[in-house]
Design an enzyme around this catalytic site. Structure first.
Site, short mmCIF file in Angstrom:
data_model
loop_
_atom_site.label_atom_id
_atom_site.label_comp_id
_atom_site.label_asym_id
_atom_site.label_seq_id
_atom_site.Cartn_x
_atom_site.Cartn_y
_atom_site.Cartn_z
N ASP A 13 0.83 -1.22 0.00
CA ASP A 13 0.00 0.00 0.00
C ASP A 13 0.85 1.26 0.00
OD1 ASP A 13 -2.34 -1.72 0.40
OD2 ASP A 13 -1.68 -1.85 2.48
N HIS A 41 -4.09 -1.85 -6.76
CA HIS A 41 -3.52 -0.57 -7.18
C HIS A 41 -4.69 0.36 -7.51
CE1 HIS A 41 0.43 -2.11 -7.16
NE2 HIS A 41 0.46 -2.63 -8.37
#
Length: 430
Positions: A13, A41
């Site tokens: 992340d 993503h």
């Protein structure tokens, strides 16, 4: 021009999607080399937001070849759902711009079943997986009983693979109190998707080597983060694949010499999803503020991420193991307005100082961060596109991170928008 490997240098992340998209404009080939559809993503391009979890980020750009390498475990149904979703957003996907390695292992519904059954049985000791079958699929790959993409092209081979696979899984399911797998139903599902999946199948190792010889610029896109690596992460709270840069070679079929520049993606603070040690975790107002300002919710799971101060010890460690040449520092703008910032420079464990995270889980659990405080800044860094746009204290913060992790900043990201990026070192330059 050098080929570039992008890896997350924390627990995932970190903002890899934006950076890969920013770099993919100059690449010819964008390749995924490990993981599955358990990491997401988010790309912001103009007024459109694209959420990807399996397809390489470069798929949204015209004229690029997106590659799913053999190091990935592939859920075909999730792949088709993602393709359909992107197609609805105007992205054209065909064998002309997507290629899947013939020897890529498949994630099947039985893998997801096993993932969830084990987590339920573990109770409070659960790992905190996404329940998407990633781990069980890798287990079958190593156990030499997986079904690979190429196996779908021959029914006799598929039947043999199914016999071996189901003998193993039915025994496991019996021990966990679950019914046996319906072989006929699974076989029918696989034969149904076979033509659709096989149209993308290629000997990726050969094509990638041909691309390399032709001087094509290759961008290798990692998933998750280095601290989730099966060997070097916070075991057992890790993913089931190698997330370090070296996997780019074996996960696509190119030799290690194909790797030119290793770019580590690093968030200006630290986050983690799921269980496991997190020395700099904040359970106070500062942690809440980081989460709210950074919109820290998982792209795939929607789970709230745990937040904490920047941990220079961990990033230095992962940069060393992956041979990172430079980092892309992301989400600097989330720190705007903090009076004081803290950076972890070491740990105290039972009165002993550590300049690295110890391997033993018992020691990791007791690691207390040693902090260095820095003065924050009140000005906005959001949207900055040059050093001149940054407050003096923000520059000091960035420079101190470079010193502590022993690695320079190559890129600096100041918002989710791809153009809000400060280029310091061109990763594609020789």
């Amino acid at each position: 021009m050098a080929n570039v490997v992008v890896v997350g240098a924390q627990w995932g992340d970190e903002g890899k999607g934006k950076i890969v998209d920013w770099l993919s404009e100059r690449a010819d080939v964008i390749a995924r080399f490990q993981g599955g559809h358990n990491a997401g993503h988010t790309l912001v391009i103009g007024n459109q937001v694209f959420k990807l979890s399996l397809l390489p980020s470069g798929i949204v750009r015209k004229g690029k070849m997106a590659v799913i390498g053999n190091g990935v475990v592939l859920d075909p149904w999730s792949l088709f759902a993602e393709i359909d979703k992107l197609s609805a957003q105007g992205v054209e996907i065909s064998p002309a711009n997507l290629m899947i390695a013939e020897n890529t292992p498949l994630i099947l519904p039985l893998h997801q079943d096993l993932d969830k059954l084990r987590e339920e049985a573990a109770g409070a000791s659960k790992i905190g997986t996404t329940g998407r079958g990633i781990g069980p699929a890798y287990e079958d790959k190593v156990g030499r009983r997986t079904i690979r993409v190429a196996d779908l092209g021959d029914e006799e081979t598929l039947d043999s693979r199914l016999d071996r696979l189901l003998a193993h899984h039915d025994a496991l399911r019996q021990g966990l109190g679950a019914a046996p797998i319906d072989r006929a139903e699974l076989r029918a599902k696989l034969l149904e998707i076979a033509p659709k999946l096989l149209q993308y199948a290629q000997p990726v190792w050969k094509v990638m080597n041909d691309y390399r010889k032709a001087g094509k610029r290759i961008l290798f896109e990692g998933a998750q983060g280095s601290l989730l690596d099966i060997d070097f992460g916070t075991y057992p709270y890790v993913t089931s694949s190698t997330t370090m840069s070296g996997m780019a070679a074996s996960g696509t079929g190119l030799g290690p010499s194909a790797i030119g520049f290793v770019l580590g993606i690093v968030k200006a603070y630290t986050t983690r999803v799921g269980e496991g040690p997190f020395p700099t975790e904040l359970d106070d107002a500062d942690g809440q503020r980081l989460g709210e300002r950074g919109h820290e919710f998982g792209t795939v799971t929607g789970r709230k991420r745990r937040c904490g101060w920047f941990d220079a010890v961990l990033v230095r460690q992962t940069c060393a193991i992956s041979g990172v040449d430079g980092i892309a520092l992301t989400k600097l703008d989330v720190l705007d307005g903090f009076q004081t910032l803290k950076i972890c420079t070491g740990y105290e464990v039972d009165g002993q100082h550590y300049d690295h995270l110890p391997t033993a889980a018992s020691l990791q659990a007791k690691a207390k961060p040693v902090y260095e405080e820095m003065e924050g800044w009140q000005e906005s860094t959001q949207g900055a596109r040059s050093w001149a746009d940054l407050p003096a204290n923000a520059i000091k913060y960035v420079r101190r991170i470079e010193e502590l992790i022993q690695c320079p900043v190559a890129l600096l990201s100041t918002s989710p928008e791809r153009d809000d990026t400060i280029l310091v070192t061109d990763p594609f330059a020789d």
